[in-house]
Enzyme design. Structure first.
Site, PDB file in Angstrom:
ATOM      1  N   SER A   7       0.854  -1.188   0.000  1.00 47.23           N
ATOM      2  CA  SER A   7       0.000   0.000   0.000  1.00 47.23           C
ATOM      3  C   SER A   7       0.885   1.231   0.000  1.00 47.23           C
ATOM      4  O   SER A   7       1.712   1.410   0.892  1.00 47.23           O
ATOM      5  CB  SER A   7      -0.888   0.009   1.244  1.00 47.23           C
ATOM      6  OG  SER A   7      -1.432   1.304   1.413  1.00 47.23           O
ATOM      7  N   HIS A  32      -1.054  -1.593  -4.232  1.00 45.13           N
ATOM      8  CA  HIS A  32      -2.353  -1.328  -3.618  1.00 45.13           C
ATOM      9  C   HIS A  32      -2.543   0.185  -3.490  1.00 45.13           C
ATOM     10  O   HIS A  32      -1.756   0.863  -2.832  1.00 45.13           O
ATOM     11  CB  HIS A  32      -2.385  -1.995  -2.241  1.00 45.13           C
ATOM     12  CG  HIS A  32      -3.702  -1.887  -1.535  1.00 45.13           C
ATOM     13  ND1 HIS A  32      -4.743  -2.767  -1.742  1.00 45.13           N
ATOM     14  CD2 HIS A  32      -4.147  -1.014  -0.605  1.00 45.13           C
ATOM     15  CE1 HIS A  32      -5.764  -2.446  -0.973  1.00 45.13           C
ATOM     16  NE2 HIS A  32      -5.439  -1.375  -0.275  1.00 45.13           N
ATOM     17  N   ASP A  34      -4.954   3.258  -2.337  1.00 43.12           N
ATOM     18  CA  ASP A  34      -6.069   3.569  -1.440  1.00 43.12           C
ATOM     19  C   ASP A  34      -6.688   4.914  -1.793  1.00 43.12           C
ATOM     20  O   ASP A  34      -6.085   5.958  -1.560  1.00 43.12           O
ATOM     21  CB  ASP A  34      -5.561   3.618   0.007  1.00 43.12           C
ATOM     22  CG  ASP A  34      -5.189   2.245   0.531  1.00 43.12           C
ATOM     23  OD1 ASP A  34      -6.075   1.373   0.561  1.00 43.12           O
ATOM     24  OD2 ASP A  34      -4.013   2.048   0.906  1.00 43.12           O
ATOM     25  N   MET A  36      -9.489   7.600  -0.973  1.00 44.98           N
ATOM     26  CA  MET A  36     -10.369   7.992   0.145  1.00 44.98           C
ATOM     27  C   MET A  36     -11.005   9.348  -0.139  1.00 44.98           C
ATOM     28  O   MET A  36     -10.319  10.264  -0.593  1.00 44.98           O
ATOM     29  CB  MET A  36      -9.552   8.107   1.425  1.00 44.98           C
ATOM     30  CG  MET A  36      -8.779   6.852   1.775  1.00 44.98           C
ATOM     31  SD  MET A  36      -7.861   7.118   3.294  1.00 44.98           S
ATOM     32  CE  MET A  36      -6.950   5.586   3.391  1.00 44.98           C
ATOM     33  N   HIS A  65      -8.264   0.237  -4.225  1.00 43.13           N
ATOM     34  CA  HIS A  65      -9.173   0.054  -3.093  1.00 43.13           C
ATOM     35  C   HIS A  65      -9.950   1.353  -2.899  1.00 43.13           C
ATOM     36  O   HIS A  65      -9.429   2.318  -2.337  1.00 43.13           O
ATOM     37  CB  HIS A  65      -8.324  -0.289  -1.854  1.00 43.13           C
ATOM     38  CG  HIS A  65      -9.090  -0.399  -0.576  1.00 43.13           C
ATOM     39  ND1 HIS A  65      -8.480  -0.470   0.661  1.00 43.13           N
ATOM     40  CD2 HIS A  65     -10.434  -0.457  -0.320  1.00 43.13           C
ATOM     41  CE1 HIS A  65      -9.382  -0.556   1.603  1.00 43.13           C
ATOM     42  NE2 HIS A  65     -10.582  -0.552   1.044  1.00 43.13           N
ATOM     43  N   MET A  67     -12.343   3.675  -1.168  1.00 44.89           N
ATOM     44  CA  MET A  67     -13.036   3.949   0.104  1.00 44.89           C
ATOM     45  C   MET A  67     -13.818   5.236  -0.112  1.00 44.89           C
ATOM     46  O   MET A  67     -13.488   6.290   0.418  1.00 44.89           O
ATOM     47  CB  MET A  67     -12.008   4.087   1.241  1.00 44.89           C
ATOM     48  CG  MET A  67     -11.443   2.748   1.682  1.00 44.89           C
ATOM     49  SD  MET A  67      -9.933   2.927   2.648  1.00 44.89           S
ATOM     50  CE  MET A  67      -8.741   2.922   1.327  1.00 44.89           C
ATOM     51  N   MET A 135     -11.023  -6.183   5.584  1.00 49.94           N
ATOM     52  CA  MET A 135     -10.280  -5.146   6.321  1.00 49.94           C
ATOM     53  C   MET A 135      -9.999  -5.642   7.736  1.00 49.94           C
ATOM     54  O   MET A 135     -10.901  -6.077   8.453  1.00 49.94           O
ATOM     55  CB  MET A 135     -11.099  -3.853   6.412  1.00 49.94           C
ATOM     56  CG  MET A 135     -11.274  -3.102   5.105  1.00 49.94           C
ATOM     57  SD  MET A 135      -9.731  -2.709   4.268  1.00 49.94           S
ATOM     58  CE  MET A 135      -8.924  -1.635   5.451  1.00 49.94           C
ATOM     59  N   ASP A 173      -6.127  -6.520   4.605  1.00 47.22           N
ATOM     60  CA  ASP A 173      -5.558  -5.166   4.549  1.00 47.22           C
ATOM     61  C   ASP A 173      -5.689  -4.489   5.908  1.00 47.22           C
ATOM     62  O   ASP A 173      -6.796  -4.333   6.420  1.00 47.22           O
ATOM     63  CB  ASP A 173      -6.331  -4.378   3.477  1.00 47.22           C
ATOM     64  CG  ASP A 173      -5.865  -2.934   3.323  1.00 47.22           C
ATOM     65  OD1 ASP A 173      -4.839  -2.551   3.911  1.00 47.22           O
ATOM     66  OD2 ASP A 173      -6.546  -2.191   2.591  1.00 47.22           O
TER      67      ASP A 173
HETATM   68  C1  DX5 Z   1      -6.351   1.681   5.322  1.00 47.88           C
HETATM   69  C2  DX5 Z   1      -5.856   1.262   3.973  1.00 47.88           C
HETATM   70  C3  DX5 Z   1      -4.665   0.397   4.015  1.00 47.88           C
HETATM   71  C4  DX5 Z   1      -3.449   0.992   4.672  1.00 47.88           C
HETATM   72  C5  DX5 Z   1      -2.622  -0.140   5.202  1.00 47.88           C
HETATM   73  O1  DX5 Z   1      -7.632   2.163   5.208  1.00 47.88           O
HETATM   74  O2  DX5 Z   1      -6.861   0.569   3.273  1.00 47.88           O
HETATM   75  O3  DX5 Z   1      -4.343  -0.121   2.721  1.00 47.88           O
HETATM   76  O4  DX5 Z   1      -2.675   1.809   3.836  1.00 47.88           O
HETATM   77  O5  DX5 Z   1      -1.589   0.366   5.965  1.00 47.88           O
HETATM   78  P1  DX5 Z   1      -0.875  -0.512   7.073  1.00 47.88           P
HETATM   79  O6  DX5 Z   1      -0.314  -1.722   6.389  1.00 47.88           O
HETATM   80  O7  DX5 Z   1       0.156   0.418   7.606  1.00 47.88           O
HETATM   81  O8  DX5 Z   1      -1.930  -0.872   8.083  1.00 47.88           O
HETATM   82 ZN    ZN Z   2      -6.322  -0.457   1.416  1.00 41.75          ZN
END
Ligand code: DX5
Ligand code: ZN
Length: 214
Positions: A7, A32, A34, A36, A65, A67, A135, A173
């Site tokens: 990620s 990956h 993310d 948001m 991913h 969100m 998650m 994740d």
């Molecule tokens: C959180 C993300 C993750 C995050 C994981 O909402 O979806 O992908 O970046 O980070 P770590 O591995 O540090 O928990």
């Molecule tokens: Zn993620």
């Protein structure tokens, strides 16, 4: 074989080509990304322009991913650059239709569940999924602690996927490190997302090697 999906949430996007090259050389399986929106989760990250730039700099598959609230509104946009496109079960779209649309647009489809969602709630969607993401933290931030409640969910999903004879990747994740990764793999995960454990670590090479060996 375990697949690794780093990620890149905490990466420096203006100096990102070196990091991408490092990860390619280490043999990670995908990146990956993310996304948001500050509504579905209490944080804002990046959107499609960044994903487009990353796509231009790597051949690694992009594991996006989402969100975001009502993700069906943006599936066409993200499908342009994503290889695997995942969104949240809880985000207010027609989940079956959105999964079908993702496949119709040529991406691999992924449904994601937050810690509040039980695996049984998505059993009927499994035939429409190429991957399921469990998650193991509340989505929104990197660097949180792994929630052990994810383990039972992974086991239940793994059993159901096998019972149905489906070929679905099971991704986990949040809070993945050497110790939690081992537990998640034992529970049935075969794709590990890792952010803070890998990105920025001096031991990234050893850690990727270790995760792949699980
Ligand atoms: C959180 C993300 C993750 C995050 C994981 O909402 O979806 O992908 O970046 O980070 P770590 O591995 O540090 O928990
Ligand atoms: Zn993620």
């Amino acid at each position: 074989m375990i697949k690794i999906s780093p990620s890149v949430l905490s990466a420096d996007f203006l100096n990102f080509t070196d990091e991408i090259k490092t990860m390619e050389d280490l043999g990670v399986d995908m990146l990956h990304l993310d996304v948001m929106d500050g509504i579905f989760v209490p944080n804002i990250s990046f959107g499609n322009p960044i994903i487009k730039s990353i796509k231009a700099h790597t051949k690694l598959p992009l594991d996006v991913h989402l969100m975001i609230d009502k993700p069906h509104r943006y599936i066409k946009d993200f499908a342009k650059y994503a290889d695997i496109l995942g969104f949240h079960f809880e985000a207010g779209s027609d989940n079956a239709e959105t999964l079908k649309e993702i496949r119709n647009l040529g991406c691999r489809s992924c449904i994601t569940i937050k810690p509040c969602t039980e695996p049984e709630e998505i059993f009927d969607l499994l035939p429409l999924c190429d991957m399921v993401l469990v998650m193991s933290v509340e989505p929104g931030f990197g660097g949180q602690k792994f929630m052990d409640s994810a383990l039972n969910k992974l086991s239940k999903l793994k059993s159901e996927i096998d019972r149905l004879g489906l070929n679905i990747d099971l991704e986990v994740d949040g809070g993945i490190n050497g110790e939690t990764a081992e537990k998640a793999v034992k529970a049935g995960a075969n794709v590990l997302v890792a952010g803070s454990y890998l990105i920025g670590s001096q031991e990234i090479a050893e850690r990727v090697k270790y995760l792949k060996s699980l």
